[in-house]
Scaffold this motif. Structure first.
Motif, PDB file in Angstrom:
ATOM      1  N   HIS A 108       0.922  -1.149   0.127  1.00  0.00           N
ATOM      2  CA  HIS A 108       0.031  -0.002  -0.051  1.00  0.00           C
ATOM      3  C   HIS A 108       0.945   1.234  -0.009  1.00  0.00           C
ATOM      4  N   HIS A 109       1.786   1.073   0.461  1.00  0.00           N
ATOM      5  CA  HIS A 109       2.891   2.458   0.526  1.00  0.00           C
ATOM      6  C   HIS A 109       3.915   2.429  -0.557  1.00  0.00           C
ATOM      7  N   PRO A 159       2.142   2.341  -5.015  1.00  0.00           N
ATOM      8  CA  PRO A 159       1.800   3.471  -5.580  1.00  0.00           C
ATOM      9  C   PRO A 159       3.025   4.479  -5.875  1.00  0.00           C
ATOM     10  N   ASP A 197       4.370   6.051  -9.668  1.00  0.00           N
ATOM     11  CA  ASP A 197       4.370   7.348  -9.610  1.00  0.00           C
ATOM     12  C   ASP A 197       5.783   7.784 -10.396  1.00  0.00           C
ATOM     13  N   VAL A 242      -4.472  -2.642  -3.826  1.00  0.00           N
ATOM     14  CA  VAL A 242      -3.747  -1.490  -4.149  1.00  0.00           C
ATOM     15  C   VAL A 242      -4.111  -0.838  -5.161  1.00  0.00           C
ATOM     16  N   PRO A 268      -6.901   0.607  -6.367  1.00  0.00           N
ATOM     17  CA  PRO A 268      -7.309   2.139  -6.431  1.00  0.00           C
ATOM     18  C   PRO A 268      -6.548   3.085  -6.111  1.00  0.00           C
ATOM     19  N   GLN A 269      -5.303   2.812  -5.519  1.00  0.00           N
ATOM     20  CA  GLN A 269      -4.356   3.774  -5.343  1.00  0.00           C
ATOM     21  C   GLN A 269      -3.161   3.968  -6.627  1.00  0.00           C
ATOM     22  N   LEU A 270      -3.552   2.993  -7.631  1.00  0.00           N
ATOM     23  CA  LEU A 270      -2.470   3.074  -8.815  1.00  0.00           C
ATOM     24  C   LEU A 270      -3.175   3.982  -9.865  1.00  0.00           C
TER      25      LEU A 270
END
Lengths: 218, 150
Positions: A67-68, A71, A75, A106, A108-110
């Motif tokens: 989760h950390h 993403p 980025d 994870v 949605p955070q990508l």
């Protein structure tokens, strides 16, 4: 001496409309990946040897907090300079290859990092991101279907560059065999989305990319 | 020429041969002991003053077989699963799986379940190398890979 009509300056020339810049490359500024890398927050090291560069992990990937880190690595896909570009690309590849069931939560955070990478409209970044997306949908189960709700955010750029193919006549297009032809990569990625996206994938792709034809129904 | 020294020499040879057979059966390595074993049959009759025992070191007979050191090395010309295996270990800084197990003191090597390729290796400095499910060895690295034989 009277000038001909062709030699007379065009007085009634209408001003041309400004360029929209749909294909123009855009700068994203500094990414958080670069900032974290320079701070030393990533558990990775670059190894130079005669066989090329390779990434060595200081911590086992299975123990990483996806989760950390995932993403952050996504980025870094916007980066084009060495070693940031290499670390981001190879780091994403390793984490997707060995993530297993840790990838699905994870997703949605990508979406935002993927959208930012595609919006750069940079040829190199586009090729890298498209290959990463193809790897993402096959990395774990249900990932392809989890991406379907986010097609409206990532597929507009696909629609812009879908027809970007090189017309080289009877020449050889080496970018095809090196997988750097954007048009072909987009087609491959959309086919992967449809193949692994479930029943609703095609209709959602067709909504965003109207010129796409199904590879499974035909 | 007296017979007792000759008899004692032959008894000595029989003793060494039996010790050799014992180690062969126990350790299962025949090649290491072939040369000194075969040389015992080629001892010619010499004068007593000039008789020199053939080289058959007792210490060599009792020494542990050196399976850790390779005897030969070849360069492959075509890709195969063996070449891929060697390539992955050599990228991580090891000769092959045998050296990896000795250095890391483990019998377990992480492998992909569908094809048995190496998945993860621990380097000598503690970092981890991860490998793909499919072939990683490019064509230009095939002849730079080393295949060791023991």
């Amino acid at each position: 001496m009277m000038k001909t009509k062709q030699q007379q300056p065009c007085i009634n020339k209408k001003p041309e409309p400004p360029l929209a810049g749909a294909f123009k490359e855009r700068n994203t500024g500094g990414t958080s990946f670069k900032k974290f890398y320079e701070r030393g927050d990533f558990p990775i090291a670059l190894e130079h040897d005669t066989k090329g560069n390779k990434i060595a992990w200081k911590v086992e990937i299975e123990k990483l907090d996806y989760h950390h880190y995932l993403p952050l690595f996504f980025d870094g896909l916007c980066e084009t300079c060495h070693p940031y570009e290499f670390f981001a690309r190879q780091g994403v590849h390793d984490m997707l290859e060995h993530g297993g069931s840790k990838i699905l939560p994870v997703i949605p955070q990508l979406i935002i990092p993927i959208k930012n990478a595609l919006n750069t409209r940079c040829h190199k970044v586009l090729c890298t991101t498209l290959k990463v997306l193809q790897h993402l949908v096959v990395s774990a189960e249900m990932v392809g279907e989890a991406l379907v709700p986010y097609y409206r955010q990532i597929l507009p750029v696909f629609n812009i560059f879908k027809n970007k193919n090189l017309n080289s006549g009877d020449g050889i297009d080496y970018s095809q065999q090196k997988r750097e032809n954007v048009g072909d990569l987009i087609q491959e990625t959309l086919e992967a989305f449809e193949r692994y996206g479930g029943e609703d994938a095609f209709i959602n792709i067709k909504y965003m990319v109207p010129t796409y034809e199904s590879c499974m129904l035909n | 020429m007296s017979s007792s020294p000759t008899l004692s020499c032959h008894l000595y040879y029989v003793f060494l041969q039996s010790a050799t057979i014992f180690y062969i059966l126990f350790h299962g390595t025949l090649a290491v002991y072939f040369i000194p074993f075969a040389s015992a049959f080629f001892v010619t009759k010499q004068r007593k003053s000039n008789r020199v025992l053939p080289f058959f070191d007792m210490a060599a007979a009792v020494r542990m077989p050196s399976a850790n050191q390779p005897k030969s090395m070849t360069r492959p010309t075509r890709w195969s699963d063996v070449v891929e295996e060697a390539y992955r270990f050599q990228i991580a800084g090891y000769r092959d799986e045998i050296e990896y197990r000795e250095v890391q003191k483990t019998d377990h090597v992480d492998r992909w379940p569908h094809n048995g390729y190496v998945k993860k290796l621990v380097r000598r400095d503690g970092c981890f190398y991860y490998y793909n499910r499919t072939r990683e060895c490019p064509d230009k690295q095939i002849n730079k890979t080393k295949l060791y034989e023991y």
